[in-house]
Design a protein around this motif. Sequence first.
Motif, mmCIF file in Angstrom:
data_model
loop_
_atom_site.group_PDB
_atom_site.id
_atom_site.type_symbol
_atom_site.label_atom_id
_atom_site.label_comp_id
_atom_site.label_asym_id
_atom_site.label_seq_id
_atom_site.Cartn_x
_atom_site.Cartn_y
_atom_site.Cartn_z
ATOM 1 N N HIS A 151 -1.619 -2.631 -0.530
ATOM 2 C CA HIS A 151 -0.442 -3.608 -0.478
ATOM 3 C C HIS A 151 0.523 -2.965 0.246
ATOM 4 O O HIS A 151 1.220 -3.593 1.101
ATOM 5 C CB HIS A 151 0.074 -4.133 -1.880
ATOM 6 C CG HIS A 151 1.151 -4.929 -1.820
ATOM 7 N ND1 HIS A 151 1.110 -6.181 -1.095
ATOM 8 C CD2 HIS A 151 2.565 -4.801 -2.285
ATOM 9 C CE1 HIS A 151 2.159 -7.040 -1.219
ATOM 10 N NE2 HIS A 151 3.139 -6.028 -1.679
ATOM 11 N N ARG A 152 0.913 -1.608 0.019
ATOM 12 C CA ARG A 152 1.709 -0.964 0.838
ATOM 13 C C ARG A 152 1.493 -0.660 2.348
ATOM 14 O O ARG A 152 2.461 -1.158 3.120
ATOM 15 C CB ARG A 152 1.960 0.551 0.394
ATOM 16 C CG ARG A 152 3.277 1.343 1.163
ATOM 17 C CD ARG A 152 2.829 2.646 0.895
ATOM 18 N NE ARG A 152 1.765 3.346 1.387
ATOM 19 C CZ ARG A 152 1.854 3.790 2.780
ATOM 20 N NH1 ARG A 152 3.012 3.400 3.551
ATOM 21 N NH2 ARG A 152 0.576 4.267 3.455
ATOM 22 N N PRO A 155 1.424 -5.313 3.468
ATOM 23 C CA PRO A 155 2.014 -6.226 2.601
ATOM 24 C C PRO A 155 1.925 -7.655 3.204
ATOM 25 O O PRO A 155 2.191 -8.583 2.206
ATOM 26 C CB PRO A 155 3.463 -5.625 2.724
ATOM 27 C CG PRO A 155 3.541 -5.058 4.265
ATOM 28 C CD PRO A 155 2.199 -4.437 4.316
ATOM 29 N N ALA A 178 3.734 -2.156 -6.810
ATOM 30 C CA ALA A 178 3.831 -3.097 -5.739
ATOM 31 C C ALA A 178 4.367 -4.511 -6.156
ATOM 32 O O ALA A 178 3.715 -5.521 -6.560
ATOM 33 C CB ALA A 178 2.527 -3.345 -5.475
#
Length: 292
Positions: A151-152, A155, A178
């Motif tokens: 997710h980083r 995003p 997250a």
Amino acid sequence: MFKGSIPALATPFAGDAVDEEAYRRFVEWQIASGSTGLVPCGTTGESATLDNDEHHKVIAICAEVAAGRVPVIAGAGSNDTQTALWHIKEAQIAGADALLLVAPYYNRPSQDGLLAHFSYLAERADLPIVLYNVPGRTVTDIAPETVIELHRRFPERIVAIKDASGDLSRVVTHRMGAPGLCQLSGDDPLALAGYVLGQSGCISVTANVAPELCARFHQAAGEGDFDRARDLNEVLYPLHRAMFADASPAPVKYALGKRHDWFAPDTRLPIAPCSGTAKKAVDAAMEKAGIA
């Protein structure tokens, strides 16, 4: 981005073929009954025994019938990265709104392998991705650290997870690492607790059979009306258990055949028809839920 009651749709068969007319009726019934999203070609849809043409056709039918009224999250995962990319491209052409990507099964990749697999697909996909972690089926577990890192990195692309690990502490871990990640339950019996911890809905098995009740339950839980949600959860709980009284989706299809004469209970081998013992459990649960 995704919330509420999202059935992982069963796929009706007519003999050796997908029953396209029954599937269209099924999608329409789900939307009319309050489902807030649809997942074609998930585990409950017997994606493992659909051939590739059927897989892509089922997604296309679902997207066509839904016609933008609810999001269609197309099952597009594989244990082969290039096959997953093919499914992604076909789902995009078919009009899906998002992609459900299961952890690669059988291969047992490392966490580095999972990072590389999902990163490769995220870089080439044009739709939002929902990760699908179900180690009980895939053996491979997408560790929370891997989810957070994906997710980083992406995003705007890797936006959600369907977690069927059974470990509710992961909801908190994902939320803290997250905070922008949409979290969905993959276990109907744990959905109520998941709302308290930060999940926003469930990709559901039971919603195939009781979409109206599931929609009411998820609406109550989503609004924080936990007294009403608990009451509805206790009505639904025997049905949650009965859906796995035999190999899934045999009990689901048996129940759907009871509710609709146009939905055949047929499964594809190696999934055998629903056993007599499981049928009794489904019958009792449907009676308790008031949908017998």
